[in-house]
Design a protein around this motif. Structure first.
Motif, PDB file in Angstrom:
ATOM      1  N   ASN A  55       0.950  -1.269  -0.097  1.00 63.50           N
ATOM      2  CA  ASN A  55      -0.121  -0.240  -0.404  1.00 63.50           C
ATOM      3  C   ASN A  55       1.023   1.583   0.418  1.00 63.50           C
ATOM      4  N   ILE A  56       1.387   1.343   1.033  1.00 64.58           N
ATOM      5  CA  ILE A  56       2.605   2.279   0.943  1.00 64.58           C
ATOM      6  C   ILE A  56       3.703   2.401  -1.102  1.00 64.58           C
ATOM      7  N   VAL A  57       4.042   1.289  -1.584  1.00 65.46           N
ATOM      8  CA  VAL A  57       4.315   1.587  -3.162  1.00 65.46           C
ATOM      9  C   VAL A  57       3.639   1.644  -3.364  1.00 65.46           C
ATOM     10  N   LEU A  58       2.787   1.451  -4.041  1.00 65.54           N
ATOM     11  CA  LEU A  58       1.241   1.675  -4.413  1.00 65.54           C
ATOM     12  C   LEU A  58       0.532   3.489  -4.170  1.00 65.54           C
ATOM     13  N   ALA A  59       0.995   3.903  -3.208  1.00 65.38           N
ATOM     14  CA  ALA A  59       0.980   5.212  -2.991  1.00 65.38           C
ATOM     15  C   ALA A  59       1.308   6.333  -3.303  1.00 65.38           C
ATOM     16  N   ARG A  60       2.748   5.669  -3.601  1.00 68.90           N
ATOM     17  CA  ARG A  60       4.045   6.927  -3.627  1.00 68.90           C
ATOM     18  C   ARG A  60       4.394   6.305  -5.049  1.00 68.90           C
ATOM     19  N   SER A  61       3.344   5.181  -6.223  1.00 68.08           N
ATOM     20  CA  SER A  61       3.453   4.692  -7.469  1.00 68.08           C
ATOM     21  C   SER A  61       2.511   5.843  -7.831  1.00 68.08           C
ATOM     22  N   VAL A  62       1.154   5.884  -7.781  1.00 69.58           N
ATOM     23  CA  VAL A  62       0.111   6.543  -8.157  1.00 69.58           C
ATOM     24  C   VAL A  62       0.430   8.477  -7.788  1.00 69.58           C
ATOM     25  N   ARG A  63       0.686   8.385  -6.575  1.00 77.13           N
ATOM     26  CA  ARG A  63       1.669   9.430  -6.792  1.00 77.13           C
ATOM     27  C   ARG A  63       2.710  10.305  -8.477  1.00 77.13           C
ATOM     28  N   GLY A  64       3.690   9.275  -7.982  1.00 78.31           N
ATOM     29  CA  GLY A  64       4.133  10.082  -9.279  1.00 78.31           C
ATOM     30  C   GLY A  64       3.974  10.476 -10.037  1.00 78.31           C
ATOM     31  N   ILE A  65       2.648   9.007 -11.186  1.00 79.83           N
ATOM     32  CA  ILE A  65       1.700   9.919 -12.342  1.00 79.83           C
ATOM     33  C   ILE A  65       0.969  10.937 -11.764  1.00 79.83           C
ATOM     34  N   LEU A  66       0.846  11.161 -10.869  1.00 77.59           N
ATOM     35  CA  LEU A  66      -0.560  12.289 -10.572  1.00 77.59           C
ATOM     36  C   LEU A  66       0.492  13.765 -10.816  1.00 77.59           C
ATOM     37  N   GLU A  67       1.904  13.399 -10.004  1.00 73.31           N
ATOM     38  CA  GLU A  67       2.744  14.775 -10.403  1.00 73.31           C
ATOM     39  C   GLU A  67       3.509  14.585 -11.549  1.00 73.31           C
ATOM     40  N   GLU A  68       3.424  13.484 -12.284  1.00 75.25           N
ATOM     41  CA  GLU A  68       3.811  13.468 -13.564  1.00 75.25           C
ATOM     42  C   GLU A  68       2.753  14.529 -14.250  1.00 75.25           C
ATOM     43  N   ALA A  69       1.420  13.965 -14.578  1.00 74.88           N
ATOM     44  CA  ALA A  69      -0.129  14.099 -15.419  1.00 74.88           C
ATOM     45  C   ALA A  69      -0.067  15.883 -13.926  1.00 74.88           C
ATOM     46  N   ARG A  70       0.243  16.591 -13.363  1.00 81.26           N
ATOM     47  CA  ARG A  70       0.386  18.121 -12.819  1.00 81.26           C
ATOM     48  C   ARG A  70       0.885  18.647 -13.638  1.00 81.26           C
ATOM     49  N   ASP A  71       2.195  17.865 -13.915  1.00 77.56           N
ATOM     50  CA  ASP A  71       3.386  18.723 -14.507  1.00 77.56           C
ATOM     51  C   ASP A  71       2.827  18.685 -16.192  1.00 77.56           C
ATOM     52  N   GLY A  72       2.544  18.197 -16.189  1.00 77.06           N
ATOM     53  CA  GLY A  72       2.115  17.589 -18.123  1.00 77.06           C
ATOM     54  C   GLY A  72       0.687  18.849 -17.748  1.00 77.06           C
ATOM     55  N   PHE A  73       0.121  18.908 -17.625  1.00 75.65           N
ATOM     56  CA  PHE A  73      -0.857  19.731 -17.588  1.00 75.65           C
ATOM     57  C   PHE A  73      -0.370  21.248 -17.480  1.00 75.65           C
ATOM     58  N   ASP A  74       0.812  21.918 -16.403  1.00 79.10           N
ATOM     59  CA  ASP A  74       1.671  23.143 -16.324  1.00 79.10           C
ATOM     60  C   ASP A  74       2.425  23.246 -17.519  1.00 79.10           C
ATOM     61  N   ASP A  75       2.936  22.071 -18.558  1.00 82.03           N
ATOM     62  CA  ASP A  75       3.738  22.437 -19.501  1.00 82.03           C
ATOM     63  C   ASP A  75       2.524  22.972 -20.585  1.00 82.03           C
ATOM     64  N   ALA A  76       1.289  22.466 -20.850  1.00 81.13           N
ATOM     65  CA  ALA A  76       0.522  22.551 -21.214  1.00 81.13           C
ATOM     66  C   ALA A  76       0.115  24.038 -21.621  1.00 81.13           C
ATOM     67  N   LEU A  77       0.149  23.761 -20.239  1.00 77.63           N
ATOM     68  CA  LEU A  77      -1.067  25.870 -20.250  1.00 77.63           C
ATOM     69  C   LEU A  77       0.337  26.518 -20.663  1.00 77.63           C
ATOM     70  N   GLU A  78       1.923  26.385 -19.783  1.00 77.07           N
ATOM     71  CA  GLU A  78       2.346  27.532 -20.909  1.00 77.07           C
ATOM     72  C   GLU A  78       2.421  27.633 -22.396  1.00 77.07           C
ATOM     73  N   THR A  79       2.186  26.245 -22.866  1.00 77.33           N
ATOM     74  CA  THR A  79       2.708  26.232 -24.635  1.00 77.33           C
ATOM     75  C   THR A  79       0.951  26.819 -24.839  1.00 77.33           C
ATOM     76  N   ALA A  80      -0.087  27.011 -24.356  1.00 76.88           N
ATOM     77  CA  ALA A  80      -1.127  27.345 -24.477  1.00 76.88           C
ATOM     78  C   ALA A  80      -1.347  29.003 -24.738  1.00 76.88           C
ATOM     79  N   ARG A  81      -0.511  29.462 -23.484  1.00 80.25           N
ATOM     80  CA  ARG A  81      -0.661  30.841 -23.464  1.00 80.25           C
ATOM     81  C   ARG A  81       0.473  31.257 -24.434  1.00 80.25           C
ATOM     82  N   GLU A  82       1.453  30.478 -24.695  1.00 79.48           N
ATOM     83  CA  GLU A  82       2.820  31.737 -26.264  1.00 79.48           C
ATOM     84  C   GLU A  82       1.966  31.569 -27.013  1.00 79.48           C
ATOM     85  N   ARG A  83       1.113  29.877 -27.157  1.00 84.70           N
ATOM     86  CA  ARG A  83       0.320  30.678 -28.599  1.00 84.70           C
ATOM     87  C   ARG A  83      -0.408  31.100 -28.899  1.00 84.70           C
ATOM     88  N   ARG A  84      -1.453  31.656 -27.834  1.00 81.52           N
ATOM     89  CA  ARG A  84      -2.319  31.889 -28.013  1.00 81.52           C
ATOM     90  C   ARG A  84      -1.376  33.398 -28.335  1.00 81.52           C
TER      91      ARG A  84
END
Length: 503
Positions: free
Chosen positions: A182-211
């Motif tokens: 359960n501990i390693v599951l929490a860390r694995s899923v947290r890594g996925i969500l942090e990666e997705a959050r960083d992906g949204f950050d990059d997409a937001l930056e790109t979208a603002r630049e394009r606009r």
């Protein structure tokens, strides 16, 4: 143009990076570093300190400590030791079970003369010392099986306690593994969500630049959707952190430490435990030899059967050899040489031996003891019949869960790879201005969802293996009934499972 060229280089690098994640460790990319598996992604190997005081253990290390520290196992060990002492007492009873040596020292009234004439009367003013030694022994010669049955009952009682201890140990191992996974599951899923959050950050930056560059395909609504997606992803991370913390504190306590002791798990990404499954029939054939629960019931039945035999033997007399020696001396009393004169302070009796028959004739009491012993035996035999069918059902259910969870791991791993490929294309298209924000939103959401489901399936699979090992009386996966050579994951339904080549 320079900005577009730079963006194109970034897109190419991103595509190479993401495609490297799909090809596994052979790409030479540090998978944990790329995935962002949380603050412990750069952890040192097991057995080395993280910082000045933190100790890192793998699963085997936590299992060993939990077995050593579990208070219920300590209680069970002392129960085994106590029962072994009873067995030693039962075995010793076959050799001089009744042996007594008594030495008495005191004062006796003075007595001179003999039974015909004496200058002394009943007088309490004159006393002298005396010393008396008496030795008695009783050796059974034939007891109709009482001693043998008692030894057999004590032997099986030891087996009951040992099986109980084994069952408790298997339960502690299962609990430790569940918390660890359960501990390693929490860390694995947290890594996925942090990666997705960083992906949204990059997409937001790109979208603002394009606009800002005047791209009419990017609207304020697209940016708002990306912000909502980032917020929905980010809000789950604190929940995972809290769950991981609670499970880690419980694991530390289980391992004999304090909730906030400097002890951490080594693994940061959850992998399926490699194990080779035999057909169900193989485990059914071994179940009644391996299961601690079955051994406990079986030994209990045997112990009660021996106790019944011992109780029934009380209907019959015991043949014994009895020995006696007694000597007493009082210097202020004259020794009486007439054998018919009794003097309890001056005498010599024995040594001598006798054949003795001892037969308690309270048959009505013996009958009630036998009735009670038979009732207890019948109760245990009924429990054995119940356990025989129940254990088979439990084993089959645990085995089916392993097979089902293994298939879910294989299917979700394929979906996770597909989600990664979709995310790669969506990021590439968005950075090249040929995709919109909805594709990024859907791709990141789908990838996070299917990856989280994959790690949950891995946890369920590993826990189901631990449950199966507990039912079979095994301590660790990969020993005894479960073996662990790594093999390809695309075997048949009852074939082996190994970790996927990529994460």
């Amino acid at each position: 143009m320079a900005r577009a060229a730079a963006r194109g280089a970034t897109v190419l690098a991103t595509a190479i990076l993401l495609s490297g994640l799909l090809t596994g460790p052979a790409s030479g990319i540090d998978d944990e570093a790329v995935r962002g598996a949380g603050p412990a992604a750069g952890a040192k190997p097991a057995g080395r300190a993280v910082g000045p005081t933190m100790e890192v253990l793998d699963l085997d290390g936590f299992v060993s400590r939990a077995i050593e520290a579990a208070p219920e196992l300590d209680v069970a060990r002392w129960a085994v030791a106590s029962q072994e002492a009873d067995l030693q007492q039962a075995m010793a009873s076959s050799f001089l079970p009744e042996f007594t040596a008594t030495n008495m020292f005191g004062f006796a009234r003075r007595a001179r003369g003999d039974v015909l004439e004496s200058p002394d009367t009943v007088d309490t003013r004159a006393f002298g010392p005396f010393n008396r030694v008496e030795i008695e022994l009783v050796q059974p010669l034939y007891t109709w099986g009482k001693i043998t049955s008692g030894i057999e009952a004590a032997t099986h009682a030891v087996g009951v306690k040992i099986a109980e201890q084994d069952g408790l140990e298997a339960t502690v191992v299962e609990q430790t593994k569940t918390l660890y996974y359960n501990i390693v599951l929490a860390r694995s899923v947290r890594g996925i969500l942090e990666e997705a959050r960083d992906g949204f950050d990059d997409a937001l930056e790109t979208a603002r630049e394009r606009r800002e560059d005047g791209d009419v395909d990017i609207t304020e609504l697209d940016i708002l959707y990306l912000r909502v997606g980032r917020a929905e992803t980010a809000k789950e991370i604190p929940k995972l952190v809290a769950g991981e913390k609670a499970a880690l504190e419980a694991l530390r306590v289980l391992a004999g430490g304090e909730p906030r002791s400097a002890l951490d798990v080594r693994d940061r990404l959850l992998d399926p435990e490699p194990a080779v499954l035999e057909p169900l029939e193989h485990y059914l054939a071994e179940l009644y030899d391996l299961s601690p629960r079955w051994r406990q019931i079986e030994q209990g039945v045997e112990a009660q059967q021996s106790e019944l035999s011992r109780t029934e033997a009380e209907y019959f007399p015991d043949l014994l050899f009895t020995g006696y020696f007694g000597y007493s001396y009082a210097p202020d009393r004259d020794r009486q040489l007439n054998p018919f004169a009794w003097d309890q302070f001056n005498f010599l009796r024995g040594p001598g031996g006798f054949l003795t028959v001892r037969w308690p004739l309270n048959f009505h009491i013996t009958a009630t003891k036998v009735q009670k012993a038979r009732a207890e035996l019948g109760h245990l035999q009924a429990q054995r019949r119940q356990a025989r069918s129940g254990l088979a059902v439990e084993l089959a259910s645990s085995y089916e869960r392993v097979v089902e969870n293994r298939k879910a791991v294989t299917d979700l791993d394929d979906g996770r790879r597909a989600g990664r490929a979709i995310l790669t294309l969506a990021v590439t298209n968005f950075d090249l201005a040929i995709g919109d924000a909805s594709e990024i939103l859907n791709a990141l959401g789908n990838y996070a969802r299917v990856s989280s489901s994959y790690y949950e399936a891995v946890r369920d699979y590993n826990v189901s293996l631990a449950t199966l090992a507990r039912v079979l009386g095994q301590e660790e996966i990969g020993t005894g009934a479960l073996r662990a050579p790594p093999v390809a994951p695309d075997e048949g339904a009852a074939g082996p499972v190994s970790p996927p080549p990529t994460r």
